[in-house]
Write a protein that holds these residues in place. Structure first.
Motif, mmCIF file in Angstrom:
data_model
loop_
_atom_site.group_PDB
_atom_site.id
_atom_site.type_symbol
_atom_site.label_atom_id
_atom_site.label_comp_id
_atom_site.label_asym_id
_atom_site.label_seq_id
_atom_site.Cartn_x
_atom_site.Cartn_y
_atom_site.Cartn_z
ATOM 1 N N TYR A 1 0.835 -1.193 0.000
ATOM 2 C CA TYR A 1 0.000 0.000 0.000
ATOM 3 C C TYR A 1 0.874 1.249 0.000
ATOM 4 O O TYR A 1 1.847 1.347 0.756
ATOM 5 C CB TYR A 1 -0.899 0.034 1.236
ATOM 6 N N GLY A 2 0.504 2.193 -0.823
ATOM 7 C CA GLY A 2 1.135 3.501 -0.811
ATOM 8 C C GLY A 2 0.270 4.497 -0.080
ATOM 9 O O GLY A 2 -0.941 4.296 0.080
ATOM 10 N N VAL A 3 0.897 5.591 0.368
ATOM 11 C CA VAL A 3 0.140 6.653 1.039
ATOM 12 C C VAL A 3 0.695 7.999 0.601
ATOM 13 O O VAL A 3 1.905 8.212 0.569
ATOM 14 C CB VAL A 3 0.182 6.490 2.575
ATOM 15 N N GLU A 4 -0.209 8.892 0.243
ATOM 16 C CA GLU A 4 0.135 10.253 -0.173
ATOM 17 C C GLU A 4 -0.582 11.269 0.702
ATOM 18 O O GLU A 4 -1.661 10.989 1.227
ATOM 19 C CB GLU A 4 -0.297 10.508 -1.621
ATOM 20 N N PRO A 5 -0.013 12.475 0.836
ATOM 21 C CA PRO A 5 -0.770 13.561 1.466
ATOM 22 C C PRO A 5 -1.938 13.965 0.564
ATOM 23 O O PRO A 5 -1.830 13.911 -0.672
ATOM 24 C CB PRO A 5 0.252 14.700 1.559
ATOM 25 N N GLU A 6 -3.012 14.392 1.179
ATOM 26 C CA GLU A 6 -4.177 14.830 0.395
ATOM 27 C C GLU A 6 -3.809 15.961 -0.563
ATOM 28 O O GLU A 6 -4.369 16.054 -1.660
ATOM 29 C CB GLU A 6 -5.284 15.288 1.335
ATOM 30 N N GLY A 7 -2.877 16.817 -0.158
ATOM 31 C CA GLY A 7 -2.519 17.960 -0.986
ATOM 32 C C GLY A 7 -1.418 17.699 -1.993
ATOM 33 O O GLY A 7 -0.925 18.636 -2.629
ATOM 34 N N ALA A 8 -1.033 16.424 -2.153
ATOM 35 C CA ALA A 8 0.015 16.082 -3.122
ATOM 36 C C ALA A 8 -0.258 14.688 -3.685
ATOM 37 O O ALA A 8 0.579 13.789 -3.614
ATOM 38 C CB ALA A 8 1.391 16.141 -2.477
ATOM 39 N N ALA A 9 -1.438 14.530 -4.251
ATOM 40 C CA ALA A 9 -1.926 13.203 -4.639
ATOM 41 C C ALA A 9 -1.675 12.887 -6.108
ATOM 42 O O ALA A 9 -2.555 12.404 -6.815
ATOM 43 C CB ALA A 9 -3.411 13.092 -4.317
ATOM 44 N N SER A 10 -0.465 13.134 -6.585
ATOM 45 C CA SER A 10 -0.190 12.934 -8.007
ATOM 46 C C SER A 10 -0.284 11.468 -8.422
ATOM 47 O O SER A 10 -0.809 11.140 -9.490
ATOM 48 C CB SER A 10 1.180 13.500 -8.384
ATOM 49 N N MET A 11 0.209 10.551 -7.599
ATOM 50 C CA MET A 11 0.171 9.139 -7.986
ATOM 51 C C MET A 11 -1.246 8.583 -7.920
ATOM 52 O O MET A 11 -1.663 7.820 -8.802
ATOM 53 C CB MET A 11 1.116 8.314 -7.105
ATOM 54 N N SER A 12 -1.995 8.956 -6.879
ATOM 55 C CA SER A 12 -3.391 8.511 -6.780
ATOM 56 C C SER A 12 -4.187 8.926 -8.004
ATOM 57 O O SER A 12 -4.910 8.127 -8.604
ATOM 58 C CB SER A 12 -4.049 9.088 -5.526
ATOM 59 N N ARG A 13 -4.038 10.177 -8.383
ATOM 60 C CA ARG A 13 -4.781 10.664 -9.546
ATOM 61 C C ARG A 13 -4.289 10.026 -10.831
ATOM 62 O O ARG A 13 -5.073 9.739 -11.736
ATOM 63 C CB ARG A 13 -4.681 12.194 -9.613
ATOM 64 N N SER A 14 -2.984 9.785 -10.909
ATOM 65 C CA SER A 14 -2.446 9.124 -12.105
ATOM 66 C C SER A 14 -3.018 7.721 -12.249
ATOM 67 O O SER A 14 -3.413 7.301 -13.336
ATOM 68 C CB SER A 14 -0.921 9.067 -12.027
ATOM 69 N N LEU A 15 -3.071 6.982 -11.141
ATOM 70 C CA LEU A 15 -3.626 5.631 -11.193
ATOM 71 C C LEU A 15 -5.101 5.658 -11.569
ATOM 72 O O LEU A 15 -5.577 4.812 -12.329
ATOM 73 C CB LEU A 15 -3.421 4.947 -9.849
ATOM 74 N N ALA A 16 -5.820 6.645 -11.039
ATOM 75 C CA ALA A 16 -7.244 6.758 -11.358
ATOM 76 C C ALA A 16 -7.467 7.067 -12.829
ATOM 77 O O ALA A 16 -8.420 6.572 -13.451
ATOM 78 C CB ALA A 16 -7.898 7.834 -10.492
ATOM 79 N N GLU A 17 -6.573 7.869 -13.421
ATOM 80 C CA GLU A 17 -6.733 8.265 -14.822
ATOM 81 C C GLU A 17 -6.028 7.327 -15.791
ATOM 82 O O GLU A 17 -6.189 7.445 -17.007
ATOM 83 C CB GLU A 17 -6.225 9.695 -15.012
ATOM 84 N N GLY A 18 -5.207 6.420 -15.260
ATOM 85 C CA GLY A 18 -4.537 5.454 -16.111
ATOM 86 C C GLY A 18 -3.350 5.994 -16.864
ATOM 87 O O GLY A 18 -2.878 5.368 -17.829
ATOM 88 N N ARG A 19 -2.807 7.117 -16.402
ATOM 89 C CA ARG A 19 -1.647 7.722 -17.062
ATOM 90 C C ARG A 19 -0.980 8.674 -16.082
ATOM 91 O O ARG A 19 -1.633 9.190 -15.163
ATOM 92 C CB ARG A 19 -2.069 8.495 -18.305
ATOM 93 N N PRO A 20 0.320 8.931 -16.246
ATOM 94 C CA PRO A 20 0.983 9.893 -15.360
ATOM 95 C C PRO A 20 0.432 11.299 -15.573
ATOM 96 O O PRO A 20 0.283 11.750 -16.714
ATOM 97 C CB PRO A 20 2.458 9.820 -15.786
ATOM 98 N N ILE A 21 0.123 11.968 -14.487
ATOM 99 C CA ILE A 21 -0.402 13.339 -14.583
ATOM 100 C C ILE A 21 0.453 14.286 -13.753
ATOM 101 O O ILE A 21 1.242 13.871 -12.904
ATOM 102 C CB ILE A 21 -1.885 13.414 -14.158
ATOM 103 N N THR A 22 0.288 15.597 -14.022
ATOM 104 C CA THR A 22 0.964 16.644 -13.260
ATOM 105 C C THR A 22 -0.081 17.500 -12.565
ATOM 106 O O THR A 22 -1.064 17.919 -13.194
ATOM 107 C CB THR A 22 1.824 17.523 -14.187
ATOM 108 N N ASP B 1 -0.999 -2.457 -4.582
ATOM 109 C CA ASP B 1 -2.408 -2.800 -4.451
ATOM 110 C C ASP B 1 -3.313 -1.579 -4.373
ATOM 111 O O ASP B 1 -4.419 -1.590 -4.922
ATOM 112 C CB ASP B 1 -2.603 -3.663 -3.199
ATOM 113 N N ASP B 2 -2.853 -0.529 -3.682
ATOM 114 C CA ASP B 2 -3.692 0.658 -3.538
ATOM 115 C C ASP B 2 -2.820 1.792 -3.011
ATOM 116 O O ASP B 2 -1.792 1.556 -2.365
ATOM 117 C CB ASP B 2 -4.841 0.383 -2.556
ATOM 118 N N VAL B 3 -3.241 3.018 -3.288
ATOM 119 C CA VAL B 3 -2.616 4.206 -2.710
ATOM 120 C C VAL B 3 -3.714 5.002 -2.016
ATOM 121 O O VAL B 3 -4.719 5.350 -2.636
ATOM 122 C CB VAL B 3 -1.916 5.073 -3.783
#
Length: 334
Positions: A211-232, A261-263
């Motif tokens: 499991y990964g964990v990100e701060p709510e204010g720096a969720a680049s990997m979570s959003r990338s996984l949700a969108e299926g591509r690296p995002i900025t 498995d999850d972030v």
């Protein structure tokens, strides 16, 4: 799986992780792994048995030394005389400077003008010339200039197979120390640490959750996984500056998408409260990134970790006393 993803997965095969770990063994620390025994945390962890991988005792105070040395060693002999450069808010600059000194190379690192003075001093103590620039494009432009005008090699803070192969050593060491691991929790910034840990752990113990964990204010990997591509991200807002790159990048993203498995996300208040827990229950003074991993264990991951043998990577502790005190005070109010 597309060709780029297949290539990334193949690059971090367990045999290559083992080989890189062997190559770095004489220069990096096989950091201690200890069981966290705390009656106070017992109820909050719902019977989970926590083991701490103490990367704060690595050279330079964080796991970053592994990837920096791995990258520096890969520099072609005919380019070494020109030295290295890096861009960082702190920990990577310190590690890149250390790696350069270890190999007899010069280091000129670009640090954000907002960087903690304590970390700037640590980079200088490792022998680096430090250039301060505003965060963002100006910092990277200066590093590009150093590559172009001085021939320096850019040492990336989190992207690429040299980083992931090196941080895979953390996963190898963790599994060797705690063979019955059911889950591992790792803080996520750019993904250089979790990509290696996950690649090693999952190839050795496929049933072990990562499991990964990100701060709510720096969720680049979570959003990338949700969108299926690296995002900025357009903006970053977190106290955890070492978890604050605004983007995910392709290599790390593809490894993480395959093996993690999850972030999950945690608030800055939860990070501060968990820094207090680590100080009071584990007797460790850590930076916010470590608080993030504990915050996930007692927060959004609690139910999934209940009754299991769990590893937390305590990734670093480069924090000055004044900042640490202020964050602890915030944590006691959270």
């Amino acid at each position: 799986m597309d060709n780029e993803a297949q290539s990334a997965i193949a690059a971090v095969d367990i045999s290559r992780i083992r080989q890189r770990a062997a190559e770095l063994a004489g220069d990096v620390v096989n950091t201690p792994t200890v069981a966290l025994r705390s009656e106070t945390l017992g109820d909050r962890l719902s019977g989970a048995r926590i083991h701490l991988k103490l990367e704060l005792f690595q050279h330079t105070g964080t796991f970053k030394a592994r990837g920096a040395l791995s990258n520096a060693r890969a520099i072609a002999p005919d380019r070494r005389a020109a030295g290295i450069t890096a861009v960082s808010a702190g920990n990577h600059a310190i590690a890149a400077a250390w790696a350069a000194r270890r190999l007899g190379l010069s280091a000129k690192v670009v640090m954000q003008a907002t960087a903690n003075p304590y970390r700037v001093a640590l980079a200088k103590a490792e022998g680096a010339d430090v250039i301060l620039k505003p965060p963002g494009p100006e910092s990277f432009a200066e590093a590009e200039r150093l590559v172009r005008d001085e021939g320096r090699t850019f040492i990336h803070p989190f992207e690429g197979e040299n980083v992931t192969l090196a941080t895979g050593g953390v996963g190898l060491e963790f599994v060797e120390a705690v063979p019955d691991l059911d889950a591992v929790v790792v803080a996520v910034g750019g993904g250089g640490l979790i990509s290696g840990v996950a690649a090693a752990v999952k190839q050795l113990k496929p049933a072990c959750a990562v499991y990964g964990v990100e701060p709510e204010g720096a969720a680049s990997m979570s959003r990338s996984l949700a969108e299926g591509r690296p995002i900025t991200l357009d903006k970053i807002a977190t106290i955890a500056d070492s978890l604050a790159p605004p983007m995910a990048l392709p290599f790390g993203f593809n490894v993480i998408r395959h093996y993690v498995d999850d972030v999950v996300l945690v608030s800055d208040d939860a990070i501060c409260a968990s820094m207090v827990l680590l100080q009071e229950e584990a007797k460790l003074a850590v930076e916010p990134a470590c608080g993030a991993a504990m915050a996930a264990a007692v927060g959004p991951l609690q139910a999934r970790l209940a009754g299991k043998t769990v590893g937390l990577v305590v990734c670093g502790a480069n924090i000055d006393a004044r900042t640490y005190t202020a964050l602890l005070e915030r944590g006691t109010r959270a």
